[in-house]
Design a protein around this motif. Structure first.
Motif, PDB file in Angstrom:
ATOM      1  N   ALA A  85     -17.562  31.916  63.660  1.00  0.00           N
ATOM      2  CA  ALA A  85     -17.818  31.066  64.813  1.00  0.00           C
ATOM      3  C   ALA A  85     -18.302  29.691  64.357  1.00  0.00           C
ATOM      4  CB  ALA A  85     -18.851  31.705  65.735  1.00  0.00           C
ATOM      5  N   THR A  86     -17.823  28.667  65.061  1.00  0.00           N
ATOM      6  CA  THR A  86     -18.263  27.301  64.763  1.00  0.00           C
ATOM      7  C   THR A  86     -19.587  26.983  65.446  1.00  0.00           C
ATOM      8  OG1 THR A  86     -16.898  26.544  66.592  1.00  0.00           O
ATOM      9  CG2 THR A  86     -15.931  26.442  64.408  1.00  0.00           C
ATOM     10  N   ASP A  87     -19.841  27.583  66.620  1.00  0.00           N
ATOM     11  CA  ASP A  87     -21.062  27.317  67.372  1.00  0.00           C
ATOM     12  C   ASP A  87     -21.656  28.627  67.889  1.00  0.00           C
ATOM     13  OD1 ASP A  87     -19.013  25.024  67.930  1.00  0.00           O
ATOM     14  OD2 ASP A  87     -20.991  24.116  68.167  1.00  0.00           O
ATOM     15  N   ILE A  88     -22.960  28.557  68.161  1.00  0.00           N
ATOM     16  CA  ILE A  88     -23.623  29.662  68.868  1.00  0.00           C
ATOM     17  C   ILE A  88     -24.287  29.057  70.091  1.00  0.00           C
ATOM     18  CG2 ILE A  88     -25.445  31.394  68.804  1.00  0.00           C
ATOM     19  CD1 ILE A  88     -24.907  31.752  65.853  1.00  0.00           C
ATOM     20  N   ILE A  89     -23.967  29.638  71.249  1.00  0.00           N
ATOM     21  CA  ILE A  89     -24.542  29.170  72.507  1.00  0.00           C
ATOM     22  C   ILE A  89     -25.668  30.123  72.879  1.00  0.00           C
ATOM     23  CG2 ILE A  89     -24.090  28.656  74.921  1.00  0.00           C
ATOM     24  CD1 ILE A  89     -21.162  28.255  74.145  1.00  0.00           C
ATOM     25  N   GLY A  90     -26.842  29.549  73.045  1.00  0.00           N
ATOM     26  CA  GLY A  90     -27.994  30.361  73.424  1.00  0.00           C
ATOM     27  C   GLY A  90     -28.432  30.051  74.843  1.00  0.00           C
ATOM     28  N   VAL A  91     -28.609  31.087  75.656  1.00  0.00           N
ATOM     29  CA  VAL A  91     -29.065  30.931  77.031  1.00  0.00           C
ATOM     30  C   VAL A  91     -30.262  31.848  77.237  1.00  0.00           C
ATOM     31  CG1 VAL A  91     -28.458  31.092  79.464  1.00  0.00           C
ATOM     32  CG2 VAL A  91     -26.736  30.394  77.796  1.00  0.00           C
ATOM     33  N   ALA A  92     -31.360  31.280  77.742  1.00  0.00           N
ATOM     34  CA  ALA A  92     -32.558  32.081  77.993  1.00  0.00           C
ATOM     35  C   ALA A  92     -33.057  31.818  79.399  1.00  0.00           C
ATOM     36  CB  ALA A  92     -33.650  31.740  76.979  1.00  0.00           C
ATOM     37  N   HIS A  93     -33.536  32.890  80.039  1.00  0.00           N
ATOM     38  CA  HIS A  93     -34.073  32.778  81.386  1.00  0.00           C
ATOM     39  C   HIS A  93     -35.486  33.356  81.377  1.00  0.00           C
ATOM     40  CE1 HIS A  93     -34.404  34.769  85.545  1.00  0.00           C
ATOM     41  NE2 HIS A  93     -34.840  33.531  85.625  1.00  0.00           N
ATOM     42  N   GLU A  94     -36.431  32.525  81.809  1.00  0.00           N
ATOM     43  CA  GLU A  94     -37.799  32.993  81.791  1.00  0.00           C
ATOM     44  C   GLU A  94     -38.035  33.969  82.944  1.00  0.00           C
ATOM     45  OE1 GLU A  94     -40.764  30.012  81.900  1.00  0.00           O
ATOM     46  OE2 GLU A  94     -42.407  31.413  81.577  1.00  0.00           O
ATOM     47  N   VAL A  95     -38.527  35.127  82.602  1.00  0.00           N
ATOM     48  CA  VAL A  95     -38.793  36.172  83.609  1.00  0.00           C
ATOM     49  C   VAL A  95     -40.266  36.564  83.567  1.00  0.00           C
ATOM     50  CG1 VAL A  95     -36.423  37.037  83.627  1.00  0.00           C
ATOM     51  CG2 VAL A  95     -38.051  37.927  81.941  1.00  0.00           C
ATOM     52  N   THR A  96     -41.111  35.645  83.111  1.00  0.00           N
ATOM     53  CA  THR A  96     -42.534  35.970  82.978  1.00  0.00           C
ATOM     54  C   THR A  96     -43.132  36.415  84.308  1.00  0.00           C
ATOM     55  OG1 THR A  96     -42.719  34.356  81.188  1.00  0.00           O
ATOM     56  CG2 THR A  96     -44.769  35.083  82.230  1.00  0.00           C
ATOM     57  N   GLN A  97     -42.844  35.665  85.376  1.00  0.00           N
ATOM     58  CA  GLN A  97     -43.405  36.008  86.676  1.00  0.00           C
ATOM     59  C   GLN A  97     -42.938  37.390  87.129  1.00  0.00           C
ATOM     60  OE1 GLN A  97     -42.502  32.950  89.486  1.00  0.00           O
ATOM     61  NE2 GLN A  97     -44.068  31.535  88.710  1.00  0.00           N
ATOM     62  N   GLN A  98     -41.637  37.657  86.934  1.00  0.00           N
ATOM     63  CA  GLN A  98     -41.114  38.950  87.352  1.00  0.00           C
ATOM     64  C   GLN A  98     -41.742  40.091  86.549  1.00  0.00           C
ATOM     65  OE1 GLN A  98     -39.541  36.218  86.809  1.00  0.00           O
ATOM     66  NE2 GLN A  98     -37.615  35.981  87.967  1.00  0.00           N
ATOM     67  N   VAL A  99     -41.872  39.846  85.232  1.00  0.00           N
ATOM     68  CA  VAL A  99     -42.459  40.900  84.388  1.00  0.00           C
ATOM     69  C   VAL A  99     -43.905  41.152  84.795  1.00  0.00           C
ATOM     70  CG1 VAL A  99     -43.178  41.490  82.043  1.00  0.00           C
ATOM     71  CG2 VAL A  99     -40.926  40.477  82.453  1.00  0.00           C
ATOM     72  N   VAL A 100     -44.650  40.028  84.980  1.00  0.00           N
ATOM     73  CA  VAL A 100     -46.045  40.193  85.385  1.00  0.00           C
ATOM     74  C   VAL A 100     -46.132  40.903  86.719  1.00  0.00           C
ATOM     75  CG1 VAL A 100     -48.128  38.948  86.042  1.00  0.00           C
ATOM     76  CG2 VAL A 100     -46.839  38.225  84.028  1.00  0.00           C
TER      77      VAL A 100
END
Length: 938
Positions: free
Chosen positions: A263-278
């Motif tokens: 692969a030439t690139d790596i696409i990273g996507v993150a979604h904060e779920v701190t509120q949901q986890v808490v």
């Protein structure tokens, strides 16, 4: 550009230099399938392909660009041949909006490329395709960028993430994991700025060396298998404190070319779920202890901006917060009675797709052991973000669902508005003629408009940051760098001038204006700059400076010249200063400057001339014609010419009087005493000559009439004698008779012309309105036979109605047009052009008594044999002929008649000519004639 517009040039001279210099990847092909041989290529084509011109011209297109074995579904050659065939058959342009067509690198491999293609025919005069212009725009970067965007969208869809806040997106490239993209949310959570863009990951985050995340990235890059993890706890430093936040994370491999193994690139996507986890953990804690469930629920959810709803495993509403009631506009009786059916029906009534929503709810209740996220659209236009978390106890008992709702309508509108504004800004910035750019608060330039790249021929990779120094002139670079380093520190607009190098290697001067973008605290967040081309202005300033120096020298020369004129002039030159009384009336004058010639001509000693006033020298001078003329010139500013008898010295002086300023007059004069005395003696002689001339005119008129009868009889009897002796005459005798006949005809014509001249010598007493358009038509009808014999073409523009004598004007224009026909060239078809305009006498060089008057200017031009300009006055003299009788017949009276007629009408006639180049006669007639009629073009 339509193909026919440049077909003749390409067809006739085969000069493709202009085409080679034109921007864009273009070639000219022969329509010779299956080869399509190259005949010319643009410079951009040579640059893009990496080939030499001699390697391309003469080769077939598909010989140079064969099908790529890397593209299993290649359609490039097939579609391009079909486009060429379409052009040959239909003879009109054809476009291919998007086409993959890989090009060979030269080492046996191919470079994946995407193109926007336009093919156009070049037709010859018979409508047959002579050439095909093949133009291709490289849109590979655009396609790849779009693919990356689609890849991010694919990750969002595949792993149920979302692109609305808060989501964190980043793209890293290559084995060094260079940070290629990081959105603001990502930079904020990592505590970094946009300066990390373009830097390796481990350089930016050295603490990741040896961390498991590097191994994960290596695995994704090499295998292409995506990595995903939910509720990943990550410890971060926030405002000096260590906090743990939870994220759903996906790493997705991106392959730039389908044939790439890594692969030439790596696409990273993150979604904060701190509120949901808490929230979920707290719900779990609540469910363990039912005695505190309601109290804890109320405490934790009334503080959150989200609407919260707890339902059991059957979908029965258990708990909700106040925000839920507000968001759903739920009737209070439904909430108080816990009427689940009514609540669900109410929810349906608010949704655009209520059945789809209920089907999803049912599915989650039946299969719901996973988290849920989606967005729902209310019928009132609101967009609601919904997160669902299953409530599962430690014993794996499924209790129900915790739902979190958030109104993101304004956020969506803001994002759309921001996107629209950004599109508008980029469109505007790319459409202006200036070079434009944007830098961050520290002066790091990260964006240029298209005009910058077109002018400099550079790329963003070369220019970003401080790369712009590469296109600055080395003599000015340090000055510019020093200036902007100081300017970046002050939140104020500034401007600077400097030369920039174009892609052709030439330097042009630009004016840069830079404006800061400030936040609420007055801190610079961005700098926006424009570069305006002022090269022509700079050159003009340089030329003006040279002109100033030249003008200064010229003024010095003029002063020296003026001194020499005053000293060496044969004319007397003096300047007088007027003397006024308290009421502003001129009562005297003083001579303040006089050259030696002036002293000589006045006959006064210099000390007397320069110390005595005008009244002292001549007490009656102000009431004399000379004094009155001086006062008139002083009042009107118009120069005057007068002859004045200076009684003190008994001399006649001829003076030109001009106004220098409000209080000074310039006198230029000479002693004309001998001339004036001779003039006075001649005036009586002139009166006698006028009388004699009138008698001569009458004599010429009578003599012309008396001579025509004997000439007619000579012609008649010689013709009868020739017929009677026809059988006894030899060739020489016949020639004598013909020459006699020609002589009598010429004599008769001369007598007619003399008669006409004598007639026009008498100025007409009465004038009338004469329509020149109708008059010219009558003249052309009279000359119709001669026009046809000569094969002449006569063009007449709309003319005027003038005040004059119809017969004399008709005679003048007939003689003038007849003169153009008579002296037409034997080498070309005669052409005569007649046009007219209105012009002021101040704008032409003519001997007018009233130069400020308006005149009708009628121009008669031809393409005849012409004459030397030095003979322009001679041609109007009677009996003057510039050409012998052998080729051109004439009496030499015609143009004299024309001038006499124009003189009778208070007008003027001039002529301009060159031998072999034709002649142009200009007639000027006053707009206001003796009858003062209004004249308009008809």
């Amino acid at each position: 550009m339509e193909p026919n517009n440049f077909s003749p040039t390409l067809k006739k001279i085969n000069d493709f230099r202009a085409f080679e210099a034109a921007p864009g990847v273009s070639v000219i092909l022969l329509p010779d399938p299956p080869f399509y041989t190259h005949v010319a290529v643009s410079n951009d084509f040579i640059f893009t392909s990496g080939m030499k011109r001699e390697e391309v011209v003469g080769k077939g297109h598909f010989e140079l660009f064969p099908r790529s074995p890397d593209d299993a579904e290649s359609t490039g050659e097939q579609n391009l041949r079909a486009s060429f065939e379409f052009i040959i058959e239909h003879k009109k342009p054809h476009e291919i909006p998007l086409q993959r067509y890989d090009i060979p690198k030269g080492d046996g491999t191919f470079d994946q490329r995407y193109w926007k293609i336009r093919n156009a025919p070049i037709l010859n005069e018979k409508g047959v395709v002579d050439y095909i212009i093949h133009s291709a725009l490289d849109i590979t970067d655009q396609v790849r960028a779009e693919k990356k965007v689609e890849a991010v969208k694919g990750i969002e869809k595949a792993y149920k993430l979302f692109m609305n806040a808060p989501v964190f997106i980043g793209i890293i490239r290559g084995e060094d994991y260079v940070i290629e993209l990081a959105n603001e949310s990502m930079l904020q959570v990592l505590g970094k700025t946009s300066k990390v863009i373009g830097k390796p990951l481990l350089m930016t985050f050295p603490e990741l060396k040896g961390h498991e995340v590097v191994a994960i990235l290596d695995q994704v890059r090499k295998t292409g298998v995506p990595y995903q993890v939910y509720e990943k706890p990550i410890t971060l430093n926030s405002e000096g404190a260590t906090v743990t936040r939870f994220f759903d994370v996906v790493f997705q491999a991106y392959f730039e070319n389908d044939s790439d193994a890594i692969a030439t690139d790596i696409i990273g996507v993150a979604h904060e779920v701190t509120q949901q986890v808490v929230a979920r953990k707290k719900v779990e804690e609540v469910t363990k202890n039912l005695n505190f469930r309601y109290a804890l629920f109320e405490a934790q959810n009334e503080a959150t901006p989200d609407a919260v709803l707890i339902v059991d495993s059957k979908g029965k509403m258990l708990l909700h917060n106040k925000r839920f009631v507000e968001l759903w506009n739920m009737p209070q009786k439904i909430i108080e009675n816990k009427d689940d059916v009514a609540a669900l029906n109410h929810a349906k009534s608010m949704l655009v797709d209520p059945q789809g929503f209920m089907n999803r709810v049912s599915y989650l209740y039946e299969n719901g052991k996973e988290k849920s996220y989606d967005q729902i659209l209310f019928k009132d236009g609101r967009i609601i973000e919904r997160n669902g978390i299953p409530i599962i106890a430690e014993n794996d008992i499924y209790y129900g669902w915790a739902w979190y709702f958030r109104d993101i309508s304004e956020q969506k509108k803001a994002e759309e508005s921001l996107r629209h504004q950004e599109e508008q800004f980029r469109t505007l910035a790319n459409s202006i003629s200036q070079l434009a750019w944007i830098a961050n608060g520290e002066g790091w330039i990260y964006w240029y408009n298209q005009r910058w790249y077109e002018f400099t021929g550079t790329t963003l990779e070369e220019m970003k940051g401080w790369g712009w120094g590469k296109v600055h002139h080395p003599d000015h670079l340090q000055r510019v760098v020093d200036f902007v380093k100081r300017a970046w520190k002050i939140p104020e607009a500034f401007e600077l001038t400097f030369p920039l190098r174009s892609k052709e290697g030439h330097y042009r001067w630009f004016l840069t204006r830079v404006y800061p973008v400030l936040d609420k605290e007055g801190k610079v967040t961005q700098w926006i700059g424009t570069n305006t081309d002022i090269d022509e202005q700079k050159q003009l300033e340089s030329r003006l400076e040279e002109r100033v120096q030249e003008r200064t020298q010229a003024l010095e020369n003029q002063k020296n010249l003026l001194d020499n004129i005053l000293k060496n002039s044969s004319n007397g030159i003096s300047v007088t200063e007027m003397v006024w009384d308290k009421d502003g009336k001129v009562i005297d004058a003083l001579t303040i400057l006089a050259n030696d010639a002036a002293v000589k001509f006045t006959g006064l000693p210099k000390d007397v001339y320069l110390t005595k006033s005008a009244i002292e020298l001549d007490p009656h001078i102000l009431t004399s014609p000379y004094g009155i003329t001086c006062l008139k010139t002083l009042e009107t500013g118009m120069p005057s010419l007068i002859q004045y008898y200076l009684e003190v010295t008994r001399r006649w002086l001829e003076l030109t009087i001009s106004k220098m300023d409000e209080g000074h007059l310039i006198h230029i004069f000479t002693d004309v005493t001998p001339i004036k005395e001779a003039q006075l003696q001649m005036e009586s002689m002139v009166e006698n000559l006028k009388l004699s001339n009138a008698n001569l005119v009458e004599f010429a008129y009578a003599a012309s009439h008396d001579l025509k009868e004997p000439i007619r009889k000579i012609h008649f009897f010689s013709d009868r004698l020739k017929i009677a002796l026809q059988d006894r005459l030899g060739e020489e005798e016949i020639n004598y008779f013909e020459r006699m006949a020609m002589a009598t005809k010429r004599m008769s014509a001369l007598i007619d012309d003399l008669l006409s001249y004598s007639q026009v010598s008498l100025s007409p007493r009465n004038f009338e309105e004469v329509n020149l358009n109708q008059l010219i038509n009558i003249v052309l009808e009279d000359l119709e036979l001669e026009i046809v014999e000569r094969g002449a073409t006569i063009s007449v523009d709309p003319l005027f109605t003038v005040s004059g004598h119809h017969r004399q004007l008709q005679q003048a224009f007939q003689n003038l047009i007849s003169n153009s026909l008579k002296y037409s060239s034997l080498e070309r078809e005669p052409k005569i052009f007649i046009s007219g305009s209105i012009i002021n006498g101040n704008h032409v060089d003519m001997k007018s008594d009233l130069p400020g008057k308006d005149y009708f200017c009628i121009i008669v031009s031809d393409n005849g044999i012409g004459f030397e300009q030095k003979d322009v006055e001679r041609i109007f003299n009677i009996f003057t002929r510039l050409h012998g009788n052998t080729s051109y017949k004439g009496t030499g009276v015609g143009l004299s008649i024309v001038r006499k007629v124009i003189d009778n009408h208070h007008g003027f006639i001039t002529a301009e000519s060159q031998p072999g180049q034709g002649s142009s006669f200009k007639i000027y007639l006053p707009v206001e004639g003796p009858n003062d009629k209004n004249n308009d073009k008809n």
